[in-house]
Each structure stands twice: as structure tokens, then as C-alpha cells.
Write a protein that holds these residues in place. Structure first.
Motif, PDB file in Angstrom:
ATOM      1  N   ALA A  35       0.840  -1.205   0.000  1.00  0.00           N
ATOM      2  CA  ALA A  35       0.000   0.000   0.000  1.00  0.00           C
ATOM      3  C   ALA A  35       0.875   1.255   0.000  1.00  0.00           C
ATOM      4  CB  ALA A  35      -0.928  -0.016   1.211  1.00  0.00           C
ATOM      5  N   GLY A  36       1.991   1.201   0.732  1.00  0.00           N
ATOM      6  CA  GLY A  36       2.907   2.343   0.763  1.00  0.00           C
ATOM      7  C   GLY A  36       3.502   2.628  -0.605  1.00  0.00           C
ATOM      8  N   ARG A  37       3.888   1.562  -1.300  1.00  0.00           N
ATOM      9  CA  ARG A  37       4.466   1.719  -2.645  1.00  0.00           C
ATOM     10  C   ARG A  37       3.425   2.266  -3.617  1.00  0.00           C
ATOM     11  NH1 ARG A  37       8.824   3.129  -5.281  1.00  0.00           N
ATOM     12  NH2 ARG A  37       9.157   1.995  -7.242  1.00  0.00           N
ATOM     13  N   LYS A  39       1.063   4.320  -2.913  1.00  0.00           N
ATOM     14  CA  LYS A  39       0.943   5.764  -2.661  1.00  0.00           C
ATOM     15  C   LYS A  39       2.085   6.531  -3.321  1.00  0.00           C
ATOM     16  CE  LYS A  39      -1.630   5.756   1.688  1.00  0.00           C
ATOM     17  NZ  LYS A  39      -1.602   6.121   3.127  1.00  0.00           N
ATOM     18  N   VAL A  40       3.284   5.963  -3.254  1.00  0.00           N
ATOM     19  CA  VAL A  40       4.459   6.632  -3.840  1.00  0.00           C
ATOM     20  C   VAL A  40       4.332   6.715  -5.356  1.00  0.00           C
ATOM     21  CG1 VAL A  40       6.950   6.405  -4.252  1.00  0.00           C
ATOM     22  CG2 VAL A  40       6.010   5.998  -1.956  1.00  0.00           C
ATOM     23  N   HIS A  42       1.581   6.525  -7.241  1.00  0.00           N
ATOM     24  CA  HIS A  42       0.307   7.050  -7.762  1.00  0.00           C
ATOM     25  C   HIS A  42       0.475   8.389  -8.486  1.00  0.00           C
ATOM     26  CE1 HIS A  42      -3.921   8.010  -8.068  1.00  0.00           C
ATOM     27  NE2 HIS A  42      -3.701   9.160  -7.466  1.00  0.00           N
ATOM     28  N   GLU A  44      -2.237  10.970 -10.809  1.00  0.00           N
ATOM     29  CA  GLU A  44      -3.676  11.146 -11.037  1.00  0.00           C
ATOM     30  C   GLU A  44      -4.162  10.615 -12.381  1.00  0.00           C
ATOM     31  OE1 GLU A  44      -7.197  11.681  -9.571  1.00  0.00           O
ATOM     32  OE2 GLU A  44      -5.460  12.320  -8.400  1.00  0.00           O
ATOM     33  N   THR A  56      -9.507   0.976  -2.220  1.00  0.00           N
ATOM     34  CA  THR A  56      -8.171   1.535  -2.417  1.00  0.00           C
ATOM     35  C   THR A  56      -7.636   1.191  -3.806  1.00  0.00           C
ATOM     36  OG1 THR A  56      -7.727   1.257  -0.067  1.00  0.00           O
ATOM     37  CG2 THR A  56      -5.826   1.632  -1.490  1.00  0.00           C
ATOM     38  N   ALA A  58      -4.681   2.765  -7.052  1.00  0.00           N
ATOM     39  CA  ALA A  58      -3.638   3.719  -7.453  1.00  0.00           C
ATOM     40  C   ALA A  58      -3.534   3.670  -8.972  1.00  0.00           C
ATOM     41  CB  ALA A  58      -2.296   3.363  -6.814  1.00  0.00           C
TER      42      ALA A  58
END
Length: 391
Positions: A35-37, A39-40, A42, A44, A56, A58
Motif C-alpha cells: 500500500a505504501g508503494r 501511494k508513492v 500514484h 492522477e 483503495t 492507485a
């Protein structure tokens, strides 16, 4: 469509074959990503969608994910942990590797037809998942599921009908979003006043908390209001599942304004249309100044500015509670009565259109969703087989 006549015409006497899901679709794995990766990585408007649990997602570049992990076929994504469900996606995607997806390479299987069938089985899989400490299902659970396979032409017709309902609901939802944005614009315009333009008073100068009491024998599920049956996001209230069986409660009267005082960010507010009772978790605001229309004060207090102010002074971390003294210090703009009435008439129309469950767009969306679910269940209710083919 009649319940039996349409189905008989659609099937035209052709027998429906039942097969195990895993025997007719191709199951694919996801990609090793946290999940952290996500976010990095992502961006738009990146082209590749990555699914994780729940809602969730990305969007990433193709170079961010190994090519072998990119699925380019229209597929059913299995949400296998936490919130169990199925999602259809027709563009390039991948997903976390604890999930899986299915696509079809069989000309006799319409993948979107299978998706619609699986949506009727979500509660079944959620029941399976609930047996685990962390709700989850495994690949054999979906692989072994028997699915009905009518002729491909019938599958296509079922998809066409159900797509029509989902597209209509999507259009109505987009319309609702646009109207909500318009509503917020007009709220800001109508409820914004410059200093000196109108008189300003504190809430405590124009109203007071209810000091009256009402006996339990006068209360029922319709006129007893607890914080639990006040609805979030200014949606009013529903009937209460709990009614006091002894003692007295705080009394409210018609036109009083009731505000949920626990977790103010939930924006629970209702203007009373009857006399009833409530408890200490709900504030009852009773107007004492004839220069303020009850509905105008409701619109002022139903504004996000008030709830933000309330949260600013709320006490408690896990279960914040509004500060009753500070609430009475909230500043209220008081234009002439005819201007208050004009503001109310405009905002009430938007209220009915964007939040009412008995009229307006929310009601229309709810009706369309019910209609879709009715026809989905009708179109996909095939007689159960005695034996299921497993290949």
C-alpha cells in the motif's frame, strides 16, 4: 417483463449448463506491491490501475509494474480480504498479489455476464469470509462455485439489460454530484455576509437549549431521537430502534433544531416536525428571537462552517463531544425576515433535490438501484443443477 414469460422467451427452451467457475475462466495473479508503494507511485492521470482491498486504488505508469503482472483483458477482480466483493474492469490493470482475477478465452463465455452473476453471490462469499478472524476467502472458494451458462446470445442480452440500468444509475449519480456542487456554491453565496452588512448575534442570543422534559409514556420509535437514529451528512433522522421505558427525556417541539453532539464531524442535524424527546447526546436548540426564522437558523447550523467550528472546540480524542458553551457563542448573521425567507426557499429546493430520501435525486437513484437488483436476480435465477461439470 413478466417474471416467467420474459425468461422463457429469452431462454427459448434451451437448457442451461452449469460448470465450476474455475473450469471456464482463466485465473490470474497480481503483482507484489505494498500500500505504501502504491501511494508513492500514484499519479492522477496515469494509465494503469492497481487495485488493493476495499476501494483503495492507485494509478501508475506501465514501467512501474512488471509487464507479466499487467492484465489487459476485460476481467473480474476478486476483492478477497476485508470487504469481500467483485469488480469488473475492462482497461489494463493489476492488483495486489493476495487478490486474484478472472478473464475468459472461451467464445461461449461473456465475462461481464459472469460478473453480474457473481454480484448476486457476494453475500454468500461474505458469509464464508466471516468465519475467519480477518474476513477473507481463498481461490478454491471462487474456483469451485457453480455458474449457469446459457447460450452466448442469452448472456449478451442479460448484459445489455443490466448495463442499461447501471448506466442510468451512473448518469443520475453524476447529476447528483453536479447538483451538490451547485448547492454548495449557492450556500456559500447566500450565507456569506460582510461585517456591517447585517446584524450579527451569537446563537445564545437568539436561542437556548431546551429546558423542558417529557415523560417516557409520550414517546415512541417515531418521536424519540437518539444520536444513533440521526443520520450522517444532514440527512435527517430515521425511526429509533430504542425507546425509553421509564423516566423523563429532554423535550423538543416542532421547529426545534436537533444536533448530534457526539463526533460533530458526522454532521447530524434535523429540524423537528413534531413534539418528542431525546437524550444528553443530542442538543435541542429552541429559538427565542422572533427576528430569526426557524428554517433560516436550521440552514445556518446545517452549514459546514458550523460543524467545523463545533469540531474546533470539541473535547475528547476517540469520541469527541461538542462544547455546549462554545456552541452558544457561534455567530449568526441576521438579515431582514424577507431576506431570510428568500434564502430558505432557494436552499430548501436544493435540499430536496440533493439529500431527500423521499424525493429528488437520492430517491431516484435508490429506486433505480432496486430495479437493477430486481432484474439482475430475475435474469440470473436459473434452476439449480443436480451435477456440476468440473473439467
Amino acid at each position: 417483463m413478466s417474471h416467467l414469460g420474459y425468461m422463457e422467451k429469452l431462454l427459448d427452451g434451451v437448457e442451461v449448463e452449469w460448470r465450476a467457475l474455475g473450469s471456464v475462466l482463466v485465473r490470474t495473479k497480481g503483482t507484489n506491491i505494498t500500500a505504501g508503494r502504491m501511494k508513492v507511485l500514484h499519479k492522477e492521470h496515469a494509465p494503469l490501475k492497481i487495485f488493493a482491498g476495499g476501494k483503495t486504488v492507485a494509478f501508475v505508469e506501465f514501467k512501474d509494474i512488471p509487464e507479466k503482472d499487467v492484465n489487459r483483458k476485460p476481467s473480474i477482480i476478486v476483492k478477497s480480504r476485508g470487504v469481500i466483493g467483485f469488480e469488473y474492469y475492462s482497461k489494463p490493470f493489476s492488483h495486489k498479489n493476495e487478490m486474484w482475477s478472472y478473464h475468459s478465452i472461451n467464445n461461449d463465455i461473456n465475462i461481464k455476464y459472469v460478473y453480474y452473476y457473481l454480484k448476486t453471490k457476494e453475500s454468500y462469499f461474505q458469509g464464508l469470509a466471516s468465519r475467519m478472524q480477518m474476513p477473507q476467502i481463498a481461490t478454491p472458494d471462487t474456483d469451485k462455485l457453480p455458474i449457469p451458462i446459457p447460450p452466448i446470445s442469452v448472456q449478451a442480452e442479460i448484459v445489455r439489460i443490466l448495463d442499461t440500468f447501471t448506466e442510468l444509475t451512473a448518469e443520475l449519480t453524476a447529476e447528483l454530484t453536479a447538483r451538490q456542487q451547485q448547492y454548495e456554491y449557492y450556500r456559500d453565496e447566500l450565507l456569506t455576509f460582510e461585517e456591517g452588512e447585517v446584524e450579527w448575534k451569537t446563537l445564545g442570543e437568539v436561542s437556548q437549549y431546551s429546558k423542558e422534559r417529557i415523560g417516557y409514556e409520550q414517546l415512541n420509535e417515531k418521536n424519540y431521537v437518539g444520536v444513533n437514529n440521526l443520520l450522517q451528512d444532514k440527512a435527517g433522522k430515521e425511526n429509533s430502534s430504542h425507546v425509553p421505558t421509564k423516566g423523563n427525556s429532554t423535550k423538543y417541539q416542532e421547529n426545534d433544531i436537533l444536533i448530534g453532539n457526539i463526533r460533530p464531524y458526522l454532521k447530524k442535524i434535523w429540524q423537528a416536525d413534531c413534539t418528542g424527546g431525546t437524550n444528553g447526546d443530542v442538543l435541542v436548540i429552541h429559538i427565542t428571537d422572533e427576528a430569526v426564522l426557524p428554517r433560516y437558523l436550521y440552514q445556518i447550523l446545517a452549514d459546514d462552517s458550523f460543524f467545523n467550528y463545533n469540531m474546533q472546540y470539541a473535547k475528547g480524542a476517540k469520541m469527541p463531544r461538542g462544547d455546549k458553551a462554545k456552541i452558544m457563542e457561534y455567530k449568526i448573521p441576521i438579515p431582514p425576515l424577507d431576506e431570510q425567507q428568500r434564502i430558505v426557499s432557494i436552499l430548501d429546493k436544493f435540499d430536496a433535490l440533493t439529500t431527500s430520501l423521499t424525493e429528488g435525486l437520492p430517491r431516484e437513484i435508490a429506486l433505480r438501484q432496486q430495479q437493477y437488483e430486481y432484474y439482475r436476480d430475475l435474469l440470473l435465477s436459473f434452476p439449480k443443477p443436480e451435477v456440476v461439470a468440473h473439467d
